[in-house]
Design an enzyme around this catalytic site. Structure first.
Site, mmCIF file in Angstrom:
data_model
loop_
_atom_site.group_PDB
_atom_site.id
_atom_site.type_symbol
_atom_site.label_atom_id
_atom_site.label_comp_id
_atom_site.label_asym_id
_atom_site.label_seq_id
_atom_site.Cartn_x
_atom_site.Cartn_y
_atom_site.Cartn_z
ATOM 1 N N GLU A 3 0.869 -1.171 0.000
ATOM 2 C CA GLU A 3 0.000 0.000 0.000
ATOM 3 C C GLU A 3 0.906 1.222 0.000
ATOM 4 O O GLU A 3 1.536 1.533 1.009
ATOM 5 C CB GLU A 3 -0.918 -0.010 1.227
ATOM 6 C CG GLU A 3 -1.858 -1.197 1.304
ATOM 7 C CD GLU A 3 -2.868 -1.248 0.173
ATOM 8 O OE1 GLU A 3 -2.992 -0.226 -0.557
ATOM 9 O OE2 GLU A 3 -3.525 -2.286 0.006
ATOM 10 N N CYS A 39 -2.172 9.214 2.736
ATOM 11 C CA CYS A 39 -1.799 8.634 1.442
ATOM 12 C C CYS A 39 -2.867 8.856 0.376
ATOM 13 O O CYS A 39 -2.550 8.877 -0.816
ATOM 14 C CB CYS A 39 -1.505 7.142 1.591
ATOM 15 S SG CYS A 39 -2.870 6.178 2.274
#
Length: 459
Positions: free
Chosen positions: A212, A246
């Site tokens: 990720e 993010c």
């Protein structure tokens, strides 16, 4: 932690997994309930740690970290029995008489490496899914968020023996020691640079992994959008955790005809949500460390700044900063910002916007603000990205029903809810062939009708 100690714990976890105790769904549910109870008890400790590391308010800590972990726990406690059950599937007629099913099974001993920006959520979230799937786990939180890492360690040690779940604290040396070991799965959240190292080390052992990562997530605003509402939701998504998210909208990409109106609306929203003096607002966070503070300040172009631009190196706080007349050649567009900067770029038509977005690495998220369903569908269908929203930002991350993950340079693999269970499971395909009948068609010698019958049944 010494390398020998890491090896000892990993071997201990392998031995524990081999006993089969994590296979029982009732044991998994018990583990999840134990973890949930402990997190409930330590809510204040977690909030204090997140404030110490990142300056997060109690509300933001609960909304974006603690509450989301508790929600994932509740969801998995309820649904693990369903997720773990064998799933019957269609059996082809050529396999008559038989039944077929998919059997989810845990991968074994997994390694979870988490980042500093959401240190509690991005450690405990994957751990919940790993435990639901029946694995043992070694957890490595970030050294950049030491207060939260300590609370994580305290909670896990309170809930589990190290043969089941263990926390490894430390820095690069410990990361290297862990990656030198052979795990059954690696789950990594962090930067692309470290992600490449994880891939390289995993390849040495043929270890499956999920990455990720991040990237420059665009926020597209066309001329039909509700400008005021778009600005409000963009500011929320961009300045959450001081921009250190993010899936934050990395840059605003708007139609040239609305740029000034949108820029003014974003400035108004910053003031409305954070006051005219954000650095004095106790609910406004801080940059994780001096290195990242200096990096972000270096991305600010004073000549293109229409709001903000200042910072306080003592508190590591940077004003929400809006910049216009930005091009792809500007420093702020050369890397993921990961801070409270809002660069605004423009496009002349949808064709150009789609083409430009696709010409750059696939982002982790994409947001589109428009009142035209056709425009929204076009961006959703034609652009490559991990996940996103129409007329909002960030909120797709909070759904247990949606997979969360990247594509291309923004990552690979996904998790949350059922997708998280699948991420830490292997699905065995099983056929149970009955013994009361045995079709001779597959056995040699093949007769004249064999090929004809195969074509009839298999076509």
């Amino acid at each position: 932690m010494e390398k020998s100690e890491i090896i000892r714990i990993r071997e201990l976890q392998e031995e524990f997994f081999a006993t089969g105790r994590t296979l029982k769904v009732s044991n998994r549910i018990s583990a999840l309930k134990t973890l949930k109870y402990s997190i409930d008890r330590h809510c204040d400790d977690i909030s204090r740690a997140l404030y110490e590391d990142l300056g997060k308010s109690d509300t933001e800590s609960y909304m974006c970290e603690i509450g989301m972990v508790l929600h994932e726990l509740s969801y998995m406690i309820k649904n693990t029995p369903v997720f773990a059950a064998p799933k019957p599937v269609f059996t082809p007629v050529v396999q008559f008489a038989a039944t077929s099913w998919k059997k989810p099974s845990p991968l074994g001993t997994v390694l979870i490496m988490s980042p500093w920006n959401y240190p509690f959520l991005l450690t405990m979230g994957p751990l919940v899914d790993a435990l639901s799937a029946g694995n043992t786990a070694m957890v490595k939180p970030s050294a950049y968020s030491p207060a939260t890492s300590k609370v994580i360690k305290d909670i896990i040690e309170e809930c589990f023996p190290e043969r089941y779940v263990a926390v490894v604290t430390g820095g690069r040396a410990e990361n290297q020691y862990l990656l030198d070991q052979q795990f059954d799965h690696i789950f990594f959240t962090g930067s692309k640079t470290v992600g490449k190292l994880v891939m390289t080390k995993a390849a040495e052992h043929l270890t499956p992994f999920i990455l990720e990562l991040g990237g420059k997530s665009p926020c597209v605003v066309d001329e039909t959008a509700n400008i005021r509402l778009a600005a409000r939701r963009i500011v929320f998504g961009k300045l959450l955790n001081c921009g250190q998210t993010c899936v934050a909208p990395d840059y605003v990409y708007c139609h040239e005809s609305i740029r000034d109106e949108l820029a003014d609306a974003i400035v108004d929203e910053i003031i409305r949500q954070y006051t005219s003096d954000p650095l004095s607002n106790p609910a406004y966070g801080k940059i994780i460390n001096e290195k990242h503070y200096n990096r972000i300040m270096g991305l600010i172009d004073e000549e293109k700044t229409i709001f903000g631009g200042d910072g306080d190196p003592e508190t590591r706080q940077i004003e929400p900063t809006v910049m216009t007349d930005i091009t792809w050649d500007d420093p702020v567009m050369q890397e993921e910002i990961f801070g409270p900067l809002v660069p605004i770029m423009t496009f002349s038509d949808t064709d150009e916007a789609v083409r430009v977005i696709n010409a750059h690495p696939h982002p982790l998220a994409l947001y589109v603000f428009t009142e035209k369903k056709k425009t929204a569908r076009r961006f959703m269908n034609e652009c490559q990205f991990g996940g996103g929203c129409i007329n909002d930002t960030i909120i797709h991350l909070a759904s247990t029903s949606l997979p969360f993950g990247g594509v291309g340079e923004s990552g690979m693999g996904s998790y949350h809810g059922l997708n998280g269970f699948k991420a830490f499971s292997h699905y065995k395909g099983i056929v149970d062939k009955k013994t009361w009948m045995d079709m001779p068609i597959r056995y040699q010698p093949y007769g004249k009708l064999t090929l004809k019958l195969l074509k009839m049944f298999m076509h």
